[in-house]
Design a protein around this motif. Structure first.
Motif, PDB file in Angstrom:
ATOM      1  N   PHE A  18       0.893  -1.163   0.000  1.00  0.00           N
ATOM      2  CA  PHE A  18       0.000   0.000   0.000  1.00  0.00           C
ATOM      3  C   PHE A  18       0.927   1.208   0.000  1.00  0.00           C
ATOM      4  CE2 PHE A  18      -3.861  -2.003   2.467  1.00  0.00           C
ATOM      5  CZ  PHE A  18      -4.047  -2.908   1.436  1.00  0.00           C
ATOM      6  N   SER A  19       1.343   1.646  -1.173  1.00  0.00           N
ATOM      7  CA  SER A  19       2.464   2.590  -1.267  1.00  0.00           C
ATOM      8  C   SER A  19       2.014   3.994  -1.646  1.00  0.00           C
ATOM      9  CB  SER A  19       3.490   2.067  -2.273  1.00  0.00           C
ATOM     10  OG  SER A  19       2.863   1.665  -3.478  1.00  0.00           O
ATOM     11  N   GLY A  20       1.590   4.749  -0.662  1.00  0.00           N
ATOM     12  CA  GLY A  20       1.185   6.132  -0.907  1.00  0.00           C
ATOM     13  C   GLY A  20      -0.320   6.262  -1.017  1.00  0.00           C
ATOM     14  N   GLY A  21      -0.764   6.888  -2.078  1.00  0.00           N
ATOM     15  CA  GLY A  21      -2.201   6.989  -2.332  1.00  0.00           C
ATOM     16  C   GLY A  21      -2.854   8.265  -1.868  1.00  0.00           C
ATOM     17  N   LYS A 288       3.014   3.211 -10.935  1.00  0.00           N
ATOM     18  CA  LYS A 288       2.776   4.592 -10.524  1.00  0.00           C
ATOM     19  C   LYS A 288       3.116   5.547 -11.659  1.00  0.00           C
ATOM     20  CE  LYS A 288       3.487   4.441  -5.497  1.00  0.00           C
ATOM     21  NZ  LYS A 288       2.248   5.183  -5.151  1.00  0.00           N
ATOM     22  N   ALA A 289       2.390   6.650 -11.693  1.00  0.00           N
ATOM     23  CA  ALA A 289       2.721   7.725 -12.626  1.00  0.00           C
ATOM     24  C   ALA A 289       3.931   8.482 -12.097  1.00  0.00           C
ATOM     25  CB  ALA A 289       1.532   8.663 -12.786  1.00  0.00           C
ATOM     26  N   GLY A 342      -4.772   8.845 -10.579  1.00  0.00           N
ATOM     27  CA  GLY A 342      -5.026  10.270 -10.410  1.00  0.00           C
ATOM     28  C   GLY A 342      -6.094  10.781 -11.356  1.00  0.00           C
ATOM     29  N   LYS A 343      -6.032  10.335 -12.630  1.00  0.00           N
ATOM     30  CA  LYS A 343      -7.031  10.741 -13.617  1.00  0.00           C
ATOM     31  C   LYS A 343      -8.335   9.985 -13.432  1.00  0.00           C
ATOM     32  CE  LYS A 343      -3.688  12.064 -17.192  1.00  0.00           C
ATOM     33  NZ  LYS A 343      -3.195  11.787 -18.570  1.00  0.00           N
ATOM     34  N   GLN A 378     -13.485   4.666  -5.352  1.00  0.00           N
ATOM     35  CA  GLN A 378     -12.105   4.235  -5.141  1.00  0.00           C
ATOM     36  C   GLN A 378     -12.032   2.715  -4.996  1.00  0.00           C
ATOM     37  OE1 GLN A 378     -10.004   6.384  -2.048  1.00  0.00           O
ATOM     38  NE2 GLN A 378     -10.998   8.314  -2.575  1.00  0.00           N
ATOM     39  N   TRP A 379     -12.915   2.160  -4.195  1.00  0.00           N
ATOM     40  CA  TRP A 379     -12.964   0.709  -3.998  1.00  0.00           C
ATOM     41  C   TRP A 379     -13.175   0.000  -5.340  1.00  0.00           C
ATOM     42  CZ3 TRP A 379     -13.250  -2.571   0.507  1.00  0.00           C
ATOM     43  CH2 TRP A 379     -13.682  -3.872   0.258  1.00  0.00           C
ATOM     44  N   HIS A 380     -14.134   0.479  -6.107  1.00  0.00           N
ATOM     45  CA  HIS A 380     -14.482  -0.156  -7.382  1.00  0.00           C
ATOM     46  C   HIS A 380     -13.284  -0.126  -8.332  1.00  0.00           C
ATOM     47  CE1 HIS A 380     -17.007  -1.444 -10.741  1.00  0.00           C
ATOM     48  NE2 HIS A 380     -16.466  -0.474 -11.459  1.00  0.00           N
TER      49      HIS A 380
END
Length: 396
Positions: A18-21, A288-289, A342-343, A378-380
């Protein structure tokens, strides 16, 4: 090395990062649920920054059905809403505006010259760096000593299954006496501020790892700034660890933990792929972007001394053990396709708004009903992207 000895050499079968978010932490939870549905429940969650809050939610409600209810709860809404712009600024709005502008330009200028960054880090003291991190943090958490209590108190009623182990990454500003021991031959550097990666580790993991084998991967980018050895914390409070991991440079002030010192977040090793591969036979990580080169990248280089896009390229090219088994799940890094989150999740989280008059950035939180919709989105996203990956790779 045969396959059996390889499996025995690692303490966990599956690790999920779970790296950031940030405020989009909900997609990790949908991803976790998808793994659980197909018998791939992680044994360890290794979390950084905003991901540490997601790891706490899994710790409270490891069953995906309970977890889905938890992310739609008023308790979580109150936690998220507790983040706000700073209330305790010592500078007036008139003073803050030019000061913030100057700091932004300073960071951007430093990012164009590695030698200038190095020279600054060589002369910058512990007290000077700590003062900057305190003075220019944009946000705070209201009542942060108790802000997670309402969530944590739900655990007895929601804990239906054994939760995965949780390990959380942060960093600390190394106490001066420790810094002095690192470079006794360089008297002119004795007061230079040094940073160290911190790993809050569960008992099972601590019993399986050799402290000498754990090294901070960003040390080699900034050896004068970042220590090579990790600092392990084995007796810890998860609420403190979450707050320590979320202390993200210019977003939140550092937090002080007795016996550890001032902690300034998990950005020092935001995608700890090397640790994850060392701990587990298979790893579920995320693409990741890149970091924007005007604000995010200069801020990280200013504090930590490395280019985060260079580090990201290294992370995404990381390979697991070559001594691979025939099992598609074993000894493999599974890169879940989240680089466009992000998008894809634009508008599905708390928003930031520049307040020019007050010289600050405001956080705009949704009302409760809209918050629930955001968390569902977000979950979906996390669930569907993970499901498609599992299907495409014959894991579902």
């Amino acid at each position: 090395m045969n396959n059996d000895s390889l499996l025995e050499s690692k303490p966990y079968q599956r690790v999920q990062l779970f790296s950031g978010g940030g405020y989009r932490f909900g997609y990790y939870l949908g991803s976790y649920a998808a793994l659980c549905e197909y018998g791939l429940k992680p044994d360890l969650i290794l979390a950084t920054c905003g991901g540490s809050l997601a790891s706490l939610l899994v710790n409270i409600a490891p069953d995906p059905k309970d977890l889905k209810l938890l992310i739609e709860s008023k308790a979580l809404y109150n936690v998220v809403k507790a983040s706000r712009h700073r209330q305790d600024f010592t500078l007036s709005a008139k003073q803050r505006k030019p000061s913030y502008f100057y700091q932004g330009l300073k960071r951007l200028g430093l990012s164009t010259s590695a030698s200038r960054t190095l020279k600054l880090h060589q002369r910058e003291t512990y007290d000077e760096l700590l003062a900057e991190l305190h003075n220019f943090a944009m946000f705070e958490i209201a009542d942060e000593t108790t802000w997670l209590d309402e969530l944590i108190q739900l655990q007895p009623s929601l804990d239906m299954n054994a939760s995965p182990d949780t390990a959380i990454i942060a960093s600390r500003l190394v106490p001066t006496e420790d810094s002095l021991k690192q470079t006794p031959q360089a008297k002119n550097l004795q007061l230079a501020a040094k940073l160290q990666e911190v790993l809050f580790t569960p008992a099972h993991l601590r019993a399986c790892i050799d402290k000498q084998t754990l090294a901070c991967p960003t040390h080699r980018y900034a050896p004068m700034r970042i220590m090579q050895a990790l600092h392990l914390v084995t007796d810890w409070d998860i609420a403190q660890a979450v707050r320590a991991s979320m202390a993200d440079m210019y977003y939140l002030q550092p937090t002080f933990i007795e016996g550890l010192g001032w902690s300034l977040g998990g950005v020092i090793d935001l995608t700890p792929i090397e640790l994850a591969a060392q701990f587990g036979n298979s790893v579920f990580a995320e693409t990741k972007a890149g970091y924007d080169r005007v604000l995010a990248a200069p801020a990280i280089q200013r504090i930590f001394g490395f280019d985060p896009n260079e580090r990201l390229a290294e992370v995404l090219s990381f390979k697991a053990d070559k001594n691979s088994t025939n099992d598609i799940e074993q000894n493999k890094i599974h890169w879940l396709p989240f680089a466009d989150n992000g998008k894809a999740l634009a508008g599905q989280h708390a928003r930031k708004r520049l307040n020019v008059r007050q010289g600050r950035i405001d956080l705009i939180h949704a009302d409760y009903d809209d918050f629930v919709q955001q968390m569902q989105a977000q979950w979906h996203y996390g669930h569907q992207r993970t499901l498609k990956y599992l299907q495409a790779n014959d894991l579902a």
